[in-house]
Scaffold this active site. Structure first.
Site, PDB file in Angstrom:
ATOM      1  N   ASP A 132       8.062 -18.316 -29.632  1.00 40.40           N
ATOM      2  CA  ASP A 132       9.159 -19.236 -29.300  1.00 40.40           C
ATOM      3  C   ASP A 132       8.745 -20.688 -29.520  1.00 40.40           C
ATOM      4  OD1 ASP A 132      11.698 -18.414 -28.464  1.00 40.40           O
ATOM      5  OD2 ASP A 132      10.956 -17.741 -26.520  1.00 40.40           O
ATOM      6  N   GLN A 140      13.073 -14.470 -22.393  1.00 39.12           N
ATOM      7  CA  GLN A 140      14.398 -15.053 -22.614  1.00 39.12           C
ATOM      8  C   GLN A 140      14.690 -16.153 -21.598  1.00 39.12           C
ATOM      9  OE1 GLN A 140      16.396 -14.322 -25.213  1.00 39.12           O
ATOM     10  NE2 GLN A 140      18.032 -15.653 -24.546  1.00 39.12           N
ATOM     11  N   LYS A 192      17.933  -8.826 -31.032  1.00 36.24           N
ATOM     12  CA  LYS A 192      16.567  -9.080 -31.500  1.00 36.24           C
ATOM     13  C   LYS A 192      15.831  -7.756 -31.675  1.00 36.24           C
ATOM     14  CE  LYS A 192      16.349 -13.505 -29.129  1.00 36.24           C
ATOM     15  NZ  LYS A 192      16.116 -14.135 -27.837  1.00 36.24           N
TER      16      LYS A 192
HETATM   17  N1  GUN Z   1      17.618 -18.824 -24.921  1.00 35.20           N
HETATM   18  C1  GUN Z   1      18.389 -19.394 -25.866  1.00 35.20           C
HETATM   19  N2  GUN Z   1      17.704 -19.568 -27.015  1.00 35.20           N
HETATM   20  C2  GUN Z   1      16.455 -19.085 -26.786  1.00 35.20           C
HETATM   21  C3  GUN Z   1      15.284 -18.980 -27.585  1.00 35.20           C
HETATM   22  O1  GUN Z   1      15.226 -19.377 -28.758  1.00 35.20           O
HETATM   23  N3  GUN Z   1      14.212 -18.409 -26.970  1.00 35.20           N
HETATM   24  C4  GUN Z   1      14.227 -17.981 -25.683  1.00 35.20           C
HETATM   25  N4  GUN Z   1      13.107 -17.454 -25.159  1.00 35.20           N
HETATM   26  N5  GUN Z   1      15.306 -18.076 -24.908  1.00 35.20           N
HETATM   27  C5  GUN Z   1      16.406 -18.623 -25.465  1.00 35.20           C
END
Ligand code: GUN
Length: 302
Positions: free
Chosen positions: A120, A97, A53
């Site tokens: 998110d 995350q 990311k």
């Molecule tokens: N863990 C797996 N997919 C995601 C996501 O889209 N966002 C976040 N914050 N954690 C994740």
């Protein structure tokens, strides 16, 4: 019938090209969209996601901040960081995350994020906005990426029976809401099936479009899929494979070879939904940035 392979990388690159242009346009106004990603602990898969990311943000010209915190970080310390990021005018998007270590109350952390920066789409305000159909909210990135894959691949969702396999707050539930919205990429008849669904193969076989997000390696077999269906595989599972140097291989929730022989189109793993999630995260960050600056924003899901 040989299935068409839906190329998530190529479609993500198209989204990135739009994002790059949007970032350049914002920069002419003296604005740089900023994303902060927070990781607690050292889960190797999460660490890899966070790094990719960060890398992609930088490539597209965004301001990117990465906080990698030790597993022993307390709830209080994590919320203090979130509050600092809420108040930081250079940051427009905040992602913590998931999943955090067990001692962290994830719900409390999500609720500490300013909903205007919740790229998110996990904050209750944004969950409600999706349910209500308010388009100024944020939709979780993986569901958004699945919808974009269908739209860009010219798979008609209007009137289609879509079975979503899985009911998580990250994928299954928001995806069902998104696909039943009115408009492009929506208007579907949605069924959500999950681990407690009876006669699951019967349910999934009735799908024109089957989206697998159940988190079980190669759960979806040929018997679960109707001839000519479209199959989207959200799963990313690490399966032990001693033949490989790294000791594991990545596989989806779908038995790719057997299902591909039967369906009309399918996403591979890796290279399907995965790249779309990051692309939509960046699109959401640009949307947050524009909204926080009072600019018109094209929604990332149109
Ligand atoms: N863990 C797996 N997919 C995601 C996501 O889209 N966002 C976040 N914050 N954690 C994740």
């Amino acid at each position: 019938m040989a299935a068409k392979i839906i190329d998530g990388k190529a479609i993500a690159n198209k989204v990135h090209a739009d994002s790059r242009r949007a970032v350049e346009e914002l920069k002419t106004r003296g604005i740089t969209p900023g994303l902060a990603v927070v990781l607690v602990g050292d889960d190797p898969a999460s660490r890899a996601y966070v790094r990719s990311k960060d890398k992609m943000c930088r490539e597209l010209g965004l301001h990117s901040v990465k906080h990698e915190l030790p597993a022993a970080t307390t709830q209080q310390e994590l919320i203090a960081l979130v509050e600092k990021l809420n108040a930081d005018p250079a940051i427009h998007g905040i992602l913590v995350q998931s999943p955090p270590p067990a001692h962290i109350d994830e719900r409390a952390v999500i609720e500490a994020i300013d909903p205007r920066k919740d790229v998110d789409g996990f904050h209750p305000v944004n969950v409600a906005k999706l349910a209500l159909g308010d388009r100024d909210g944020f939709v979780p990135c993986t569901p958004l990426g699945c919808q974009k894959l269908l739209v860009e691949s010219a798979v008609e969702t209007a009137g289609a029976h879509i079975v979503v396999l899985g009911r998580s707050m990250i994928v299954g539930k928001p995806l069902a809401l998104l696909l039943m919205q009115k408009g492009r990429g929506g208007d579907a008849t949605v069924t959500v099936a999950h681990s407690r669904t009876r006669n699951i193969a019967e349910v999934t076989r009735s799908a024109d479009i089957l989206i697998a997000a159940i988190g079980r390696a190669e759960f979806v077999q040929a018997e679960h899929v109707r001839e000519g269906a479209v199959v989207i595989d959200v799963g990313i599972n690490r399966v032990d494979d001693p033949i490989l140097d790294r000791g594991y291989r990545l596989t989806g929730d779908v038995d790719f070879a057997n299902v591909a022989a039967k369906c009309a189109a399918i996403t591979p793993v890796p290279g399907g939904v995965g790249p779309m999630t990051i692309a939509m995260l960046i699109a959401n960050t640009i949307k947050a940035c524009r909204q926080l600056h009072g600019l018109e924003s094209e929604t990332a899901w149109d």
